[in-house]
Scaffold this active site. Structure first.
Site, short mmCIF file in Angstrom:
data_model
loop_
_atom_site.label_atom_id
_atom_site.label_comp_id
_atom_site.label_asym_id
_atom_site.label_seq_id
_atom_site.Cartn_x
_atom_site.Cartn_y
_atom_site.Cartn_z
N SER A 178 0.79 -1.24 0.00
CA SER A 178 0.00 0.00 0.00
C SER A 178 0.82 1.28 0.00
O SER A 178 0.26 2.35 -0.21
CB SER A 178 -0.92 0.02 1.21
N LYS A 206 0.52 3.53 -2.87
CA LYS A 206 -0.58 4.50 -2.99
C LYS A 206 -0.07 5.94 -2.93
O LYS A 206 -0.67 6.86 -3.50
CB LYS A 206 -1.63 4.25 -1.91
N TYR A 209 -2.11 -0.96 -10.60
CA TYR A 209 -2.15 -1.05 -9.13
C TYR A 209 -1.44 -2.33 -8.66
O TYR A 209 -0.60 -2.29 -7.76
CB TYR A 209 -3.61 -1.03 -8.67
N TYR A 265 -4.72 3.99 7.57
CA TYR A 265 -6.09 3.48 7.48
C TYR A 265 -6.92 3.97 8.66
O TYR A 265 -6.78 5.12 9.07
CB TYR A 265 -6.09 1.95 7.41
N VAL A 278 0.71 -3.78 3.83
CA VAL A 278 0.50 -5.06 4.52
C VAL A 278 1.75 -5.94 4.60
O VAL A 278 1.76 -6.94 5.30
CB VAL A 278 -0.65 -5.92 3.93
N1 LIG Z 1 -2.96 -2.63 2.87
C1 LIG Z 1 -2.25 -3.02 1.84
O1 LIG Z 1 -1.03 -2.94 1.84
C2 LIG Z 1 -3.07 -3.62 0.75
C3 LIG Z 1 -2.24 -4.08 -0.38
C4 LIG Z 1 -2.75 -5.36 -1.01
N2 LIG Z 1 -1.89 -5.70 -2.10
C5 LIG Z 1 -4.17 -5.13 -1.52
O2 LIG Z 1 -4.33 -4.60 -2.59
O3 LIG Z 1 -5.10 -5.45 -0.83
#
Ligand SMILES: NC(=O)CC[C@H](N)C(=O)O
Length: 318
Positions: free
Chosen positions: A65, A68, A194, A246, A264
């Protein structure tokens, strides 16, 4: 206030490692399993160009993530704030990072913000390039400049795992097509970009350099060239502060107090404006998707080094 040194970071790592036992390592990322539970690597790069590091700081991991942040930076550069925030909101949410429910209800059925899955997939459609390959090449080029690491690339195995594990993200993407957030021409490409961006391999030093770049208003340390407009850097840092962790972002604003983004894989990037960038890898994550030991390390660093932007002596410059 404590003084930065490798020994000091080593102490922080030692004190925080036990917090990993409160979390779990995700099981869908290749090369990452429960044997990595108590790993913790912390690297700091200051705006004076000093580097301090300790723990498992040699570990490589996927950006997940944290990508992002790059998606948002590039979309802002390519299309500007107005268009980006027509597609996604800029408000925090109490929902989980891969939540779908708000897409039916929230204003204009937009994602709440660009740092949750739906928001990042929608924002990825605003990265320019005639093909996904071109667009991804532009991403790698920017990231290689920011981290001064020409070797940065996608990990194929992680990418395959992301694609095989993307039912929820596909659902988010097609749902957004059904409500008009994405056009049918954009849908597949946005998700593909993505997935590739989530699979970029990085280490804590490169993450700290990314943090440093954000702290240095979009310039490399010692560099005069403005790679990203300062106003876009400010926007990204503001959204990181309100939504980067988050639905734990409020607690992090209170207890840490500077822009952060987690992934994650257990990674976190931190940007302390005018002072330093922080890169952390601690694969054991909690239910909200944030590194347990990494989060504790941030709380200690912020308190010991007086890093919160809300600390009286720090200038607020998001
Ligand atoms: N929170 C994350 O890092 C989510 C990334 C994970 N690859 C997803 O798209 O759900």
């Amino acid at each position: 206030m404590k003084k930065l040194s490798n020994e000091y970071i080593e102490e922080v790592v030692k004190a925080c490692r036990p917090f990993a036992s409160k979390g779990r390592v995700v099981d869908h990322i290749p090369d990452l399993d429960q044997s990595h539970l108590s790993n913790l690597g912390v690297t700091i790069v200051t705006l004076d160009g000093e580097t301090y590091s300790a723990g498992e700081d040699e570990d490589h991991f996927s950006l997940q993530s944290i990508s992002k942040v790059i998606i948002l930076l590039m979309a802002l550069e390519d299309f500007g704030k107005e268009i980006v925030f027509q597609k996604v909101g800029m408000e925090p949410t109490d929902d989980l990072f891969n939540s779908i429910s708000h897409l039916e209800e929230y204003e204009g059925r937009r994602p709440y913000n660009p740092l949750i899955n739906s928001g990042a997939i929608a924002t990825a459609s605003l990265i320019r390039g005639s093909t996904v390959d071109d667009r991804f090449e532009r991403v790698l080029e920017l990231l290689r400049k920011i981290t001064e690491n020409k070797k940065i690339k996608m990990n194929e195995e992680v990418y395959n795992a992301e694609c095989n594990n993307s039912a929820r993200n596909k659902a988010l993407t097609y749902f957004m097509e059904s409500t008009g957030v994405l056009s049918s021409q954009e849908t597949e490409n946005a998700l593909e970009l993505y997935n590739r961006m989530n699979s970029i391999e990085i280490n804590s030093l490169s993450l700290a350099k990314l943090g440093c770049f954000l702290s240095n208003h979009g310039r490399l340390i010692g560099g005069k060239k403005q790679l990203i407009k300062p106003d876009n850097i400010r926007t990204v840092k503001a959204i990181m502060l309100t939504s980067g962790m988050y639905n734990e972002s409020g607690a992090y604003a209170v207890n840490v107090g500077f822009p952060l983004k987690s992934g994650v894989s257990g990674s976190i990037v931190g940007a302390v404006p005018g002072r330093m960038g922080i890169g952390i890898i601690g694969p054991a994550i909690n239910k909200k998707g944030n590194s347990c030991a990494g989060g504790e390390a941030l709380r200690i660093l912020s308190s010991d080094l007086e890093l919160s932007l809300l600390h009286d002596r720090n200038v607020v410059n998001l």
